[in-house]
Design an enzyme around this catalytic site. Structure first.
Site, short mmCIF file in Angstrom:
data_model
loop_
_atom_site.label_atom_id
_atom_site.label_comp_id
_atom_site.label_asym_id
_atom_site.label_seq_id
_atom_site.Cartn_x
_atom_site.Cartn_y
_atom_site.Cartn_z
N ASP A 164 67.13 -92.45 -0.46
CA ASP A 164 67.44 -91.63 0.74
C ASP A 164 66.82 -92.26 1.94
OD1 ASP A 164 69.55 -90.02 2.48
OD2 ASP A 164 67.79 -88.14 2.22
N HIS B 51 74.46 -86.21 -3.28
CA HIS B 51 72.97 -86.05 -3.26
C HIS B 51 72.93 -85.02 -1.49
CE1 HIS B 51 72.48 -89.53 0.12
NE2 HIS B 51 71.19 -87.90 0.66
N ASP B 52 74.44 -85.42 -0.97
CA ASP B 52 74.49 -85.01 0.91
C ASP B 52 75.58 -83.56 0.85
OD1 ASP B 52 72.38 -85.27 2.75
OD2 ASP B 52 72.98 -87.20 3.41
N GLU C 34 74.95 -80.39 0.94
CA GLU C 34 74.40 -79.92 2.18
C GLU C 34 74.86 -79.93 3.70
OE1 GLU C 34 69.99 -81.53 2.46
OE2 GLU C 34 70.75 -82.61 4.77
N ASP C 35 76.11 -81.10 3.75
CA ASP C 35 76.23 -81.66 5.05
C ASP C 35 77.96 -81.09 4.61
OD1 ASP C 35 74.50 -82.17 5.91
OD2 ASP C 35 74.77 -84.07 5.24
N HIS D 63 76.62 -94.36 3.08
CA HIS D 63 75.54 -93.54 2.62
C HIS D 63 74.91 -93.43 1.21
CE1 HIS D 63 71.36 -91.94 3.30
NE2 HIS D 63 71.40 -90.39 3.05
P1 NDP Z 1 67.37 -85.96 12.75
O1 NDP Z 1 66.69 -86.54 13.39
O2 NDP Z 1 67.44 -85.57 11.17
O3 NDP Z 1 68.89 -87.31 11.61
C1 NDP Z 1 68.45 -88.27 11.38
C2 NDP Z 1 69.13 -87.96 9.49
O4 NDP Z 1 70.45 -88.71 10.16
C3 NDP Z 1 68.87 -88.59 8.54
O5 NDP Z 1 67.65 -88.33 7.92
C4 NDP Z 1 70.11 -89.42 8.13
O6 NDP Z 1 69.71 -88.20 7.23
C5 NDP Z 1 71.65 -88.97 9.30
N1 NDP Z 1 71.94 -89.83 9.85
C6 NDP Z 1 73.27 -90.17 10.20
N2 NDP Z 1 73.74 -92.07 10.72
C7 NDP Z 1 72.01 -92.12 10.36
C8 NDP Z 1 71.69 -93.46 10.78
N3 NDP Z 1 72.91 -94.22 11.78
N4 NDP Z 1 70.39 -94.00 11.01
C9 NDP Z 1 69.58 -92.42 10.10
N5 NDP Z 1 69.88 -91.39 9.76
C10 NDP Z 1 70.99 -91.44 10.18
O7 NDP Z 1 68.26 -84.69 12.91
P2 NDP Z 1 68.63 -84.31 13.71
O8 NDP Z 1 69.45 -85.89 14.74
O9 NDP Z 1 69.63 -83.36 13.61
O10 NDP Z 1 66.87 -84.01 14.90
C11 NDP Z 1 66.77 -82.53 14.30
C12 NDP Z 1 64.91 -82.92 14.50
O11 NDP Z 1 65.00 -84.33 15.16
C13 NDP Z 1 64.15 -82.01 15.16
O12 NDP Z 1 63.72 -81.74 14.02
C14 NDP Z 1 63.94 -82.65 16.55
O13 NDP Z 1 62.43 -81.92 16.76
C15 NDP Z 1 63.65 -83.74 16.73
N6 NDP Z 1 64.12 -84.18 17.85
C16 NDP Z 1 63.25 -85.64 18.51
C17 NDP Z 1 63.80 -85.90 19.45
C18 NDP Z 1 62.87 -86.54 20.02
O14 NDP Z 1 63.22 -87.43 21.32
N7 NDP Z 1 61.74 -87.38 19.79
C19 NDP Z 1 65.34 -85.40 20.34
C20 NDP Z 1 65.57 -84.86 19.61
C21 NDP Z 1 65.86 -83.65 18.26
P3 NDP Z 1 71.38 -87.79 6.08
O15 NDP Z 1 70.82 -88.82 4.58
O16 NDP Z 1 70.90 -86.23 5.22
O17 NDP Z 1 72.99 -88.00 6.36
ZN ZN Z 2 71.36 -88.53 2.54
#
Ligand code: NDP
Ligand code: ZN
Length: 176
Positions: free
Chosen positions: A122, A61-62, A65-66, A35
């Site tokens: 990102d 960048h991550d 955070e991660d 990523h």
């Molecule tokens: P996210 O919804 O933010 O998950 C997406 C993040 O995961 C991305 O920003 C990315 O961040 C990372 N990532 C890792 N693998 C992938 C991939 N294959 N594709 C895309 N992104 C990927 O985080 P959470 O799962 O922790 O959920 C948080 C929010 O989701 C809450 O605020 C809640 O409100 C909402 N939610 C919604 C639901 C629904 O059904 N509508 C159910 C549950 C929660 P990075 O760039 O940092 O890697």
């Molecule tokens: Zn990222």
């Protein structure tokens, strides 16, 4: 230029080590490092970005955070300019997830030029991932919510690159 290659490779090597135990959320659990590398690749090849500090910040960048990486560690290894950009795009983990998402929207107008480029890359890469290799188990509504939130963040970014904005818009067109 030679020094720039060395610095960028050092950042790649550092990020690879820091993310070595992590996986993305797709069904194949891809190596996490794909990523950050993808961000730098998109910036260089699609965004026409050659500023090495921006490319290094994209690669890193991550890390804060991660992983257990600290801001001080980035300053020590890559200098304050790069560390500050990474810090700008790092979510505050003391906030709840929903608050973090709103904070990204609120904070977007205040980002520096380099941080804007990293943020655009990102969000572009994550939209492509949600469209093409989504987190396991996400229903269509959650994918759509993710796209809409990403656009809310990007719409509030200062306009620093029409080119990268167009790259983001093309990714947004993949909305399920
Ligand atoms: P996210 O919804 O933010 O998950 C997406 C993040 O995961 C991305 O920003 C990315 O961040 C990372 N990532 C890792 N693998 C992938 C991939 N294959 N594709 C895309 N992104 C990927 O985080 P959470 O799962 O922790 O959920 C948080 C929010 O989701 C809450 O605020 C809640 O409100 C909402 N939610 C919604 C639901 C629904 O059904 N509508 C159910 C549950 C929660 P990075 O760039 O940092 O890697
Ligand atoms: Zn990222």
């Amino acid at each position: 230029m030679t020094q720039h290659y060395a610095e960028l490779l050092a950042a790649i090597s550092f990020a690879a080590a820091k993310h070595s135990k992590q996986r993305r959320k797709d069904v194949d659990a891809s190596p996490y490092i794909n990523h950050p590398l993808q961000l730098a690749h998109v910036l260089a090849t699609e965004g026409d970005v050659s500023d090495v500090a921006t490319l290094m910040a994209a690669v890193l960048h991550d890390t804060i955070e991660d992983t257990l990486t600290t801001y001080e560690e980035l300053v020590e290894n890559f200098g304050k300019t790069v560390a500050d950009v990474v810090m700008e795009v790092t979510d505050d983990k003391t906030l709840l997830k929903a608050q973090r998402k709103e904070h990204q929207v609120d904070h977007a107008p205040h980002l520096s030029e380099r941080a804007v480029l990293v943020k655009l890359a990102d969000k572009t890469c994550n939209l492509r991932d949600v469209a093409n290799s989504p987190p396991a188990g996400w229903p269509i509504e959650r994918k759509q919510e993710y796209f809409d939130w990403a656009k809310r963040v990007v719409d509030r970014l200062p306009s620093v690159s029409t080119r990268m904005r167009a790259v983001f818009d093309a990714a947004f067109a993949l909305r399920p």
